[in-house]
Each structure stands twice: as C-alpha cells, then as structure tokens.
Design a protein around this motif. Sequence first.
Motif, PDB file in Angstrom:
ATOM      1  N   ARG A  88       0.845  -1.193   0.000  1.00  0.00           N
ATOM      2  CA  ARG A  88       0.000   0.000   0.000  1.00  0.00           C
ATOM      3  C   ARG A  88       0.883   1.247   0.000  1.00  0.00           C
ATOM      4  O   ARG A  88       1.880   1.310   0.714  1.00  0.00           O
ATOM      5  N   CYS A  89       0.504   2.204  -0.805  1.00  0.00           N
ATOM      6  CA  CYS A  89       1.235   3.459  -0.911  1.00  0.00           C
ATOM      7  C   CYS A  89       0.424   4.584  -0.272  1.00  0.00           C
ATOM      8  O   CYS A  89      -0.812   4.586  -0.356  1.00  0.00           O
ATOM      9  N   GLU A  90       1.114   5.525   0.362  1.00  0.00           N
ATOM     10  CA  GLU A  90       0.461   6.722   0.882  1.00  0.00           C
ATOM     11  C   GLU A  90       1.271   7.957   0.495  1.00  0.00           C
ATOM     12  O   GLU A  90       2.499   7.927   0.499  1.00  0.00           O
ATOM     13  N   ILE A  91       0.547   9.021   0.142  1.00  0.00           N
ATOM     14  CA  ILE A  91       1.169  10.323  -0.118  1.00  0.00           C
ATOM     15  C   ILE A  91       0.380  11.368   0.671  1.00  0.00           C
ATOM     16  O   ILE A  91      -0.849  11.430   0.566  1.00  0.00           O
ATOM     17  N   GLU A  92       1.097  12.163   1.436  1.00  0.00           N
ATOM     18  CA  GLU A  92       0.461  13.220   2.220  1.00  0.00           C
ATOM     19  C   GLU A  92       1.127  14.553   1.898  1.00  0.00           C
ATOM     20  O   GLU A  92       2.352  14.657   1.885  1.00  0.00           O
ATOM     21  N   LEU A  93       0.322  15.568   1.605  1.00  0.00           N
ATOM     22  CA  LEU A  93       0.803  16.920   1.398  1.00  0.00           C
ATOM     23  C   LEU A  93       0.220  17.818   2.485  1.00  0.00           C
ATOM     24  O   LEU A  93      -1.004  17.896   2.631  1.00  0.00           O
ATOM     25  N   ILE A  94       1.084  18.457   3.245  1.00  0.00           N
ATOM     26  CA  ILE A  94       0.649  19.371   4.302  1.00  0.00           C
ATOM     27  C   ILE A  94       0.967  20.792   3.859  1.00  0.00           C
ATOM     28  O   ILE A  94       2.127  21.156   3.658  1.00  0.00           O
ATOM     29  N   MET A  95      -0.071  21.592   3.690  1.00  0.00           N
ATOM     30  CA  MET A  95       0.078  22.955   3.212  1.00  0.00           C
ATOM     31  C   MET A  95       0.114  23.927   4.394  1.00  0.00           C
ATOM     32  O   MET A  95      -0.328  23.606   5.501  1.00  0.00           O
ATOM     33  N   LYS A  96       0.627  25.116   4.143  1.00  0.00           N
ATOM     34  CA  LYS A  96       0.617  26.156   5.166  1.00  0.00           C
ATOM     35  C   LYS A  96      -0.811  26.438   5.607  1.00  0.00           C
ATOM     36  O   LYS A  96      -1.096  26.614   6.790  1.00  0.00           O
ATOM     37  N   ASP A  97      -1.715  26.490   4.631  1.00  0.00           N
ATOM     38  CA  ASP A  97      -3.143  26.589   4.908  1.00  0.00           C
ATOM     39  C   ASP A  97      -3.693  25.172   4.912  1.00  0.00           C
ATOM     40  O   ASP A  97      -3.814  24.533   3.864  1.00  0.00           O
ATOM     41  N   SER A 101      -4.588  20.929   2.476  1.00  0.00           N
ATOM     42  CA  SER A 101      -3.820  19.697   2.663  1.00  0.00           C
ATOM     43  C   SER A 101      -4.590  18.484   2.170  1.00  0.00           C
ATOM     44  O   SER A 101      -5.826  18.504   2.080  1.00  0.00           O
ATOM     45  N   CYS A 102      -3.853  17.416   1.854  1.00  0.00           N
ATOM     46  CA  CYS A 102      -4.516  16.193   1.394  1.00  0.00           C
ATOM     47  C   CYS A 102      -3.672  14.975   1.738  1.00  0.00           C
ATOM     48  O   CYS A 102      -2.451  15.074   1.916  1.00  0.00           O
ATOM     49  N   THR A 103      -4.332  13.823   1.831  1.00  0.00           N
ATOM     50  CA  THR A 103      -3.665  12.533   2.009  1.00  0.00           C
ATOM     51  C   THR A 103      -4.404  11.503   1.168  1.00  0.00           C
ATOM     52  O   THR A 103      -5.635  11.418   1.231  1.00  0.00           O
ATOM     53  N   ILE A 104      -3.650  10.742   0.361  1.00  0.00           N
ATOM     54  CA  ILE A 104      -4.262   9.692  -0.448  1.00  0.00           C
ATOM     55  C   ILE A 104      -3.521   8.385  -0.228  1.00  0.00           C
ATOM     56  O   ILE A 104      -2.383   8.365   0.262  1.00  0.00           O
ATOM     57  N   ALA A 105      -4.156   7.291  -0.597  1.00  0.00           N
ATOM     58  CA  ALA A 105      -3.537   5.970  -0.502  1.00  0.00           C
ATOM     59  C   ALA A 105      -4.079   5.090  -1.619  1.00  0.00           C
ATOM     60  O   ALA A 105      -5.195   5.304  -2.114  1.00  0.00           O
ATOM     61  N   PHE A 106      -3.290   4.114  -2.025  1.00  0.00           N
ATOM     62  CA  PHE A 106      -3.762   3.111  -2.982  1.00  0.00           C
ATOM     63  C   PHE A 106      -2.871   1.881  -2.875  1.00  0.00           C
ATOM     64  O   PHE A 106      -1.715   1.965  -2.458  1.00  0.00           O
ATOM     65  N   ALA A 107      -3.431   0.750  -3.244  1.00  0.00           N
ATOM     66  CA  ALA A 107      -2.731  -0.524  -3.115  1.00  0.00           C
ATOM     67  C   ALA A 107      -2.239  -1.010  -4.472  1.00  0.00           C
ATOM     68  O   ALA A 107      -2.595  -0.458  -5.518  1.00  0.00           O
ATOM     69  N   THR A 108      -1.455  -2.066  -4.437  1.00  0.00           N
ATOM     70  CA  THR A 108      -0.867  -2.618  -5.647  1.00  0.00           C
ATOM     71  C   THR A 108      -1.926  -2.998  -6.676  1.00  0.00           C
ATOM     72  O   THR A 108      -1.711  -2.868  -7.886  1.00  0.00           O
ATOM     73  N   ASN A 109      -3.079  -3.483  -6.218  1.00  0.00           N
ATOM     74  CA  ASN A 109      -4.121  -3.936  -7.150  1.00  0.00           C
ATOM     75  C   ASN A 109      -5.090  -2.830  -7.565  1.00  0.00           C
ATOM     76  O   ASN A 109      -6.076  -3.093  -8.250  1.00  0.00           O
ATOM     77  N   ALA A 110      -4.832  -1.596  -7.176  1.00  0.00           N
ATOM     78  CA  ALA A 110      -5.718  -0.487  -7.558  1.00  0.00           C
ATOM     79  C   ALA A 110      -5.639  -0.261  -9.065  1.00  0.00           C
ATOM     80  O   ALA A 110      -4.567  -0.352  -9.667  1.00  0.00           O
TER      81      ALA A 110
END
Length: 345
Positions: A88-97, A101-110
């Motif tokens: 499983r992969c996760e990417i998180e972006l934290i913005m000053k505001d 901000s956002c956080t997403i995830a997806f797996a190998t079979n996505a």
Amino acid sequence: MLKIARFQNFTTVPNAVWKFSPGLNIIVGENGLGKSHMLKAIYSLLKVQTGKEFSKSFLEKAYAEKLVAVMRPESIGRLVKRKQGRDRCEIELIMKDDEKSCTIAFATNAKSQVEVIHAPREGLTRSPVYLPTRELATLCPWFVPLYDNYHLEFEEAWRDTVSLLGAPSIKGPRASKVANLLKPLEEAMGGKVIVDSANGRFYLQVTSEGRMEMPLVAEGLRKIAMLARLISTGVLLDKGYLFWDEPETNLNPKLIKVLAKSIVHLASEGIQIFIATHSLFLLRELEILTEENIYKKLASRYFSLKIEENTVLLEQGDKIDDLQTIASLDEELMQSDRFLASEET
C-alpha cells in the motif's frame, strides 16, 4: 505554500518526510532514485486541487487519473514500490493553509481510483507549473488539440504547460513586475518572445533583425524563452508553484547563470520552486546567489537522495553543507583525481 510531503511506498521515492522551504527547494541525486517521480507526484496532486470545489468521490478518480496521465503507468497500482506481494502506498501533502492539505492511498491492485484519507476543503488559486527536461515552446499551438483528440503516449504535464504558454500576456498594474523579471532573460536571448495572433506560433523578435521562428532558435535559448513566456502570462507570479526537472539540460554555463538568477528572483517574488538537478554548476550558482545581500532573506532547502543496501535514503537541510552526499560533487572530485594521476604517468 507546501510545507511537508510524506511518501510511503511510492515508486523509488524514499519512505520519508520532506520538509520544504517556502522559497527555493533543490533536489540532487543519481538517476533512478525518485527525484522526477517526487516532483511529478506533488505536481499532479496540486494540479487536481487548482481552482475547484471538489467532492471526495471526484477526488478519488481525479487524483488517480492525473497521476496515471502524468507518470504513464498501466494502472495507478503500478506506482506502488515494487516488491513481492501486495503493498500500500500513501502520499500526504501538508500545506501552510491546512484547508488545502490532502492525504491519499492506494494498493498494488488499484486500477483507476485512490482512497482519499484527507480531502482538501479549499482549492489553490494559482495553477502549478511543471517543466520537463526539454523545451515545449515549439509544441505551440498544435500540441493541445492533438493531445485532446488522439491517444498519445505523452505525459499530460506537457499538455498542461503548453496550454499555459498559449495564454495572453499580462497587462495592468503587474506588467512592470513582469518586465523586471523578463529583462535578464530577454538580454540572454537577444530579443523578446512574441506570439503571432493569426497562427498562434511563437517567435523570437531579435533586436534589429526581425522575428525568428522558434524551431530555428537554439534549444537552450528555447528553454529560456519558455520561462520568459510563462512569466509574461502572469502564471509565474506570487503564490504559484514551479516544478522543474533538470533545468540545466542543453544550456551552457553562461545561460545556466542567467537561468539561476531568474529562478532565485522568482523565488524571492513568492513562487515556491522545486528543482531536480545533476548540475554542480547550477547547484553552486544558486548557492552563491542566495548568499548575496539582496536574497539573504530567501529561504532555501536542499535535498539529496542516495542508495544504501538497496534502499533509497533522503538527506535534507537548509544549507548544502548539511548534505553528506552530493553525487555530482563526488564524481567531479574523482575525475580531478583521475586527471592528475594521468598527468603523472
């Protein structure tokens, strides 16, 4: 402004937390360690969040579609770090505001969508810009309609940037700021970038010589022209984002110096800039410029990727000296040693 990015199991990008400067961010490292993938991933997510109101269901598909269109895997799951079995992969972006901000995830079979763990509640006011290693000015204006009407194996970031290049030049109160940013670039090119309103093609209006078709201009100068055009349209003004992969490609040291000065100037005007480079010359030029009194207040951040025991690791700091590994410097020093040894024999 992007404060932090966290990657977990995303392609070759190291599993780490990246802490960014609001001004200039410079990434170095050998080929294949994830520099370009990191830039493209952040660009893709921010591009989806530009100027829109979004529902969670929209984002689940939009994030996946943009990542696939920009990075060109066969499915979104192919962007999970390669290993045996599912992961499983996760990417998180934290913005000053934090509203952005956002956080997403997806797996190998996505296949075609991601899981949105944290959705932005507010869109970006200005579109991020992604510049690849090659110039795109000669693709105007034909590339966008071709891309939109036919299946082409080009990264969608090219299409995004070509469409920005074709926007009209800015007028009004901000025109003087644009002119100030353009001046060193136009001096380096020996003229101004103009657009023929009849055919939409770009030309270099050379002083005392008339206009020259952009394909006839040297490729290094075309990269300068591309940057100049994005400045003249107002895309690269305050509160924007610029992602540039190996800006030094096809530029001689003289033009790299011009480019470095423009990059630092843009960062000082409020553009958050992310650069991946192999050029020790560009790296040192940026370091020299940021030490000058005029740019002393510009915040900079340096990142280095290295591989140890088949694992990609991240080093980061506010100064180049904070990095233990700079591949281009190491190779240059070893070359100097080989040269001196050859003269002794």
